[in-house]
Write an enzyme that holds these catalytic residues in place. Structure first.
Site, PDB file in Angstrom:
ATOM      1  CE  LYS A  10      -3.944  -2.207   2.287  1.00  0.00           C
ATOM      2  NZ  LYS A  10      -4.935  -2.103   3.382  1.00  0.00           N
ATOM      3  CE1 TYR A  50      -9.580  -2.816   0.602  1.00  0.00           C
ATOM      4  CE2 TYR A  50      -8.674  -0.922  -0.525  1.00  0.00           C
ATOM      5  CZ  TYR A  50      -8.495  -2.054   0.244  1.00  0.00           C
ATOM      6  OH  TYR A  50      -7.234  -2.426   0.658  1.00  0.00           O
ATOM      7  CG  ASN A 113      -3.629  -2.341   6.838  1.00  0.00           C
ATOM      8  OD1 ASN A 113      -3.515  -1.939   5.683  1.00  0.00           O
ATOM      9  ND2 ASN A 113      -4.614  -3.132   7.224  1.00  0.00           N
ATOM     10  CG  HIS A 116      -5.689  -6.122   0.148  1.00  0.00           C
ATOM     11  ND1 HIS A 116      -6.847  -6.110   0.897  1.00  0.00           N
ATOM     12  CD2 HIS A 116      -5.919  -6.964  -0.898  1.00  0.00           C
ATOM     13  CE1 HIS A 116      -7.740  -6.911   0.312  1.00  0.00           C
ATOM     14  NE2 HIS A 116      -7.204  -7.429  -0.785  1.00  0.00           N
ATOM     15  CD  GLU A 127      -9.222  -8.912  -3.164  1.00  0.00           C
ATOM     16  OE1 GLU A 127      -9.897  -8.347  -2.283  1.00  0.00           O
ATOM     17  OE2 GLU A 127      -8.126  -9.489  -2.913  1.00  0.00           O
TER      18      GLU A 127
HETATM   19  P1  CMP Z   1      -7.454  -4.398   4.012  1.00  0.00           P
HETATM   20  O1  CMP Z   1      -6.989  -5.735   4.450  1.00  0.00           O
HETATM   21  O2  CMP Z   1      -6.942  -3.893   2.704  1.00  0.00           O
HETATM   22  O3  CMP Z   1      -9.060  -4.367   3.976  1.00  0.00           O
HETATM   23  C1  CMP Z   1      -9.824  -3.203   4.194  1.00  0.00           C
HETATM   24  C2  CMP Z   1      -8.986  -2.031   4.605  1.00  0.00           C
HETATM   25  O4  CMP Z   1      -9.682  -0.960   5.209  1.00  0.00           O
HETATM   26  C3  CMP Z   1      -7.999  -2.462   5.679  1.00  0.00           C
HETATM   27  O5  CMP Z   1      -7.033  -3.327   5.142  1.00  0.00           O
HETATM   28  C4  CMP Z   1      -7.494  -1.122   6.174  1.00  0.00           C
HETATM   29  O6  CMP Z   1      -6.538  -0.543   5.307  1.00  0.00           O
HETATM   30  C5  CMP Z   1      -8.766  -0.262   6.068  1.00  0.00           C
HETATM   31  N1  CMP Z   1      -9.414   0.035   7.363  1.00  0.00           N
HETATM   32  C6  CMP Z   1      -9.486   1.244   7.930  1.00  0.00           C
HETATM   33  N2  CMP Z   1     -10.146   1.200   9.074  1.00  0.00           N
HETATM   34  C7  CMP Z   1     -10.531  -0.067   9.269  1.00  0.00           C
HETATM   35  C8  CMP Z   1     -11.262  -0.727  10.285  1.00  0.00           C
HETATM   36  N3  CMP Z   1     -11.747  -0.083  11.351  1.00  0.00           N
HETATM   37  N4  CMP Z   1     -11.465  -2.056  10.157  1.00  0.00           N
HETATM   38  C9  CMP Z   1     -10.984  -2.714   9.062  1.00  0.00           C
HETATM   39  N5  CMP Z   1     -10.281  -2.121   8.062  1.00  0.00           N
HETATM   40  C10 CMP Z   1     -10.053  -0.802   8.160  1.00  0.00           C
END
Ligand code: CMP
Length: 139
Positions: A10, A50, A113, A116, A127
């Site tokens: 990311k 998303y 984070n 993904h 995806e």
């Molecule tokens: P990802 O695994 O890409 O899936 C959804 C993304 O939303 C997650 O990683 C984070 O980057 C983002 N995100 C932000 N806030 C939250 C939250 N409270 N719970 C889950 N995903 C979140």
């Protein structure tokens, strides 16, 4: 059974030049990279990717973040690749991620984070073709 999963390094990680370190962790885990490219997602691409989260309160911020800078998208292959990569990534919230996981090492917070990964075969099947044509996948 060998399967494929979809990965994104990311914007927060690419911005800090962490793509090499993350790719090394992926390769050291034994997963094989069968497709990889650097892209800068449009807002529309992020919203579509998303879409499953569109009712969540973090959706707008997540889409802004995902198109804020370049990302590295890839397709990983191996036995149980989906669950192996999710284990390697660690928990969504880095505060809950196990030691040695990508998110524990590098994630900034629950949104930024760093990586993904697909959460199920059905998700990977959506995806992977969202970002890759068959011609871009080898091996
Ligand atoms: P990802 O695994 O890409 O899936 C959804 C993304 O939303 C997650 O990683 C984070 O980057 C983002 N995100 C932000 N806030 C939250 C939250 N409270 N719970 C889950 N995903 C979140």
């Amino acid at each position: 059974m060998s399967e494929r999963t979809f990965s994104i390094i990311k914007p927060d990680a690419v911005e800090r030049n962490l793509q090499g370190a993350i790719i090394k962790m992926i390769q050291d885990s034994g997963l094989k990279i069968v497709g990889m490219k650097m892209i800068h997602m449009s807002r529309k691409q992020a919203e579509g990717f998303y879409a499953v989260h569109k009712e969540r309160p973090f959706f707008g911020s997540l889409c802004d973040y995902m198109c804020s800078g370049p990302v590295v998208v890839s397709v990983l292959e191996g036995e149980n690749a989906i669950s192996r990569y999710r284990t390697l990534m660690g928990a969504t919230n880095p505060e809950n991620a196990d030691e040695g996981t990508i998110r524990k090492c590098f994630a900034v917070d629950i949104e930024k984070n760093s990586v993904h990964g697909s959460d199920a075969p059905e998700t990977a099947a959506i995806e992977i073709p969202y970002f890759f044509s068959n011609l871009e996948l080898v091996g």
